[in-house]
Design a protein around this motif. Structure first.
Motif, PDB file in Angstrom:
ATOM      1  N   ASN A 142       0.821  -1.384   0.002  1.00 11.11           N
ATOM      2  CA  ASN A 142      -0.175   0.016   0.075  1.00 11.11           C
ATOM      3  C   ASN A 142       1.117   1.327   0.103  1.00 11.11           C
ATOM      4  O   ASN A 142       1.027   1.634   1.032  1.00 11.11           O
ATOM      5  CB  ASN A 142      -1.005  -0.256   1.241  1.00 11.11           C
ATOM      6  N   TYR A 143       1.273   1.722  -1.103  1.00 14.57           N
ATOM      7  CA  TYR A 143       2.201   2.897  -1.380  1.00 14.57           C
ATOM      8  C   TYR A 143       1.604   4.244  -0.571  1.00 14.57           C
ATOM      9  O   TYR A 143       2.369   5.154  -0.506  1.00 14.57           O
ATOM     10  CB  TYR A 143       2.577   2.829  -2.749  1.00 14.57           C
ATOM     11  N   SER A 144       0.327   4.173  -0.552  1.00 14.70           N
ATOM     12  CA  SER A 144      -0.398   5.360   0.011  1.00 14.70           C
ATOM     13  C   SER A 144      -0.059   5.575   1.317  1.00 14.70           C
ATOM     14  O   SER A 144      -0.317   6.579   1.962  1.00 14.70           O
ATOM     15  CB  SER A 144      -1.635   5.398  -0.316  1.00 14.70           C
ATOM     16  N   ASP A 145       0.550   4.489   2.101  1.00 15.24           N
ATOM     17  CA  ASP A 145       0.748   4.573   3.404  1.00 15.24           C
ATOM     18  C   ASP A 145       1.982   3.971   4.101  1.00 15.24           C
ATOM     19  O   ASP A 145       2.187   3.008   4.516  1.00 15.24           O
ATOM     20  CB  ASP A 145      -0.439   3.992   4.172  1.00 15.24           C
ATOM     21  N   PRO A 146       2.981   4.940   3.768  1.00 13.37           N
ATOM     22  CA  PRO A 146       4.351   4.400   3.794  1.00 13.37           C
ATOM     23  C   PRO A 146       4.528   4.340   5.669  1.00 13.37           C
ATOM     24  O   PRO A 146       3.632   4.913   6.364  1.00 13.37           O
ATOM     25  CB  PRO A 146       5.503   5.352   3.340  1.00 13.37           C
ATOM     26  N   PRO A 147       5.494   3.363   6.167  1.00 13.01           N
ATOM     27  CA  PRO A 147       5.396   3.236   7.649  1.00 13.01           C
ATOM     28  C   PRO A 147       6.154   4.417   8.148  1.00 13.01           C
ATOM     29  O   PRO A 147       7.195   4.731   8.079  1.00 13.01           O
ATOM     30  CB  PRO A 147       6.503   1.905   7.759  1.00 13.01           C
ATOM     31  N   ASN A 148       5.228   5.337   9.002  1.00 13.82           N
ATOM     32  CA  ASN A 148       5.771   6.613   9.684  1.00 13.82           C
ATOM     33  C   ASN A 148       4.819   6.771  10.732  1.00 13.82           C
ATOM     34  O   ASN A 148       4.788   8.069  11.238  1.00 13.82           O
ATOM     35  CB  ASN A 148       5.688   7.720   8.543  1.00 13.82           C
ATOM     36  N   ALA A 149       3.917   6.050  11.433  1.00  6.45           N
ATOM     37  CA  ALA A 149       3.121   6.161  12.397  1.00  6.45           C
ATOM     38  C   ALA A 149       1.998   7.176  12.170  1.00  6.45           C
ATOM     39  O   ALA A 149       1.351   7.692  13.101  1.00  6.45           O
ATOM     40  CB  ALA A 149       3.959   6.878  13.615  1.00  6.45           C
TER      41      ALA A 149
END
Length: 342
Positions: free
Chosen positions: A37-44
């Motif tokens: 899901n490239y729309s929600d990269p892991p960044n909290a």
């Protein structure tokens, strides 16, 4: 079947996704194409505002995070559905390049099963509502888990999820018990659930006998190969496993392969009537089986999965000739052909 299509993309170019709900996945395995899901990269942060924080790799309903932990069982299922084909390593799945969405259910409870399917449902709804800009074009779920000797009446919300998924065009393949139970009378979750959008699967051996597995003339739809199946394992390994768990991803993979047929009329139906077309796909799978003695009178279809026949039924139903479009189907995604080592 692979002379008609090898999977991965629809005739219109949509990337096909199968959601596998299980206990864990090695998302670094090089022979599996995991959905991202490239729309929600892991960044909290919930960057895509879909209600799930950092679901870049998938979703862990057990702890309500996007953290996907590794396990052998789920990884093995992935290779059956979609081990990357023609890449000179490992195995080729039913589909050569389909995307796998990993969903972890955690401790098996009704609440966690429902939460897992809800993530899948939300992802498909997002895809539909955004015309493909967000979410995922999920056509099938695979559920190689469950609770033996349970009646659907005790799990109404869990069973209801299959109709909800079906309403947006998702079929769910589910594994029955690994004991010789008559599911019609003795029950099983989820394979005794009554949803029309659920395809229930028992295990067959290479000689077309039924393995040690559940059956039911009204509850278990068909058999599929599930004995000594060679597939992907964590840490770039491979090995065999046996059970209805292995039979079921052959069916989930067959659903995904049908969605990739080179047929514009089918593509139009998928977009205009996702739910109705999903029921047709189930019909093609059940009508396409090879009748085998051990499954006559003990399954709905009386037979074992035959993906080629199911593809042919789909092509015929929508009036799309086989042969004319074979080359375009085979070239729907780039395939690296390794040079002959000689």
């Amino acid at each position: 079947a692979w002379d008609i299509t090898r999977g991965g993309l629809t005739e219109g170019g949509d990337s096909i996704v199968v959601a596998i709900v299980d206990g864990g996945f090695d998302i670094t395995h090089p022979d599996i194409h995991f959905h991202k899901n490239y729309s929600d990269p892991p960044n909290a942060f919930d960057d895509d505002l879909n209600g799930y924080i950092d679901d870049y790799d998938g979703w862990n309903a057990g702890n309500n995070t996007g953290t996907i932990t590794s396990a052998s069982h789920g990884t093995h299922l992935c290779g059956i559905v979609g081990g990357i084909g023609n890449n000179s390593i490992g195995v080729a799945g039913v589909n050569w390049n389909v995307q796998i969405m990993p969903v972890i259910y955690g401790t098996l409870t009704d609440a966690n099963a429902i939460a897992s399917y809800t993530y899948v449902l939300d992802s498909k709804r997002e895809w539909l509502n955004s015309n493909g800009a967000k979410g995922a074009f999920i056509v099938a779920t695979n559920s190689s888990f469950g609770i033996d000797l349970q009646q659907p009446s005790a799990h109404p919300l869990w069973c209801a999820m299959y109709d909800s998924l079906g309403s947006v065009g998702i079929l769910s393949a589910a594994a029955t018990a690994n004991q010789n139970y008559n599911i019609d009378t003795q029950g099983d979750m989820p394979t005794a659930c009554p949803s029309n959008y659920l395809i229930t699967v028992t295990n067959t051996r290479a000689d077309d006998t039924k393995g040690t597995a559940g059956y039911g003339a009204t509850t278990i739809d068909l058999g599929a190969p599930g004995t000594n199946i060679y597939s992907t394992l964590p840490s770039n390994n491979y090995g065999t496993m046996t059970g209805t768990s292995m039979a079921t991803p052959h069916v989930a993979g067959a659903v995904a392969l049908i969605y990739s047929i080179p047929c514009a009329a089918f593509q139009t139906a998928v977009h205009n009537d996702p739910a109705g077309t999903a029921l047709l796909v189930k019909q093609f799978i059940l009508q396409g089986v090879d009748s085998v003695t051990d499954l006559i009178g003990t399954t709905v279809s009386n037979g074992r999965l035959n993906i080629y026949k199911s593809l042919m039924l789909a092509m015929s139903h929508f009036g799309c000739p086989v042969g004319v479009n074979e080359i375009s189907a085979n070239e729907k995604f780039p395939m690296t052909i390794s040079p002959n080592p000689s």
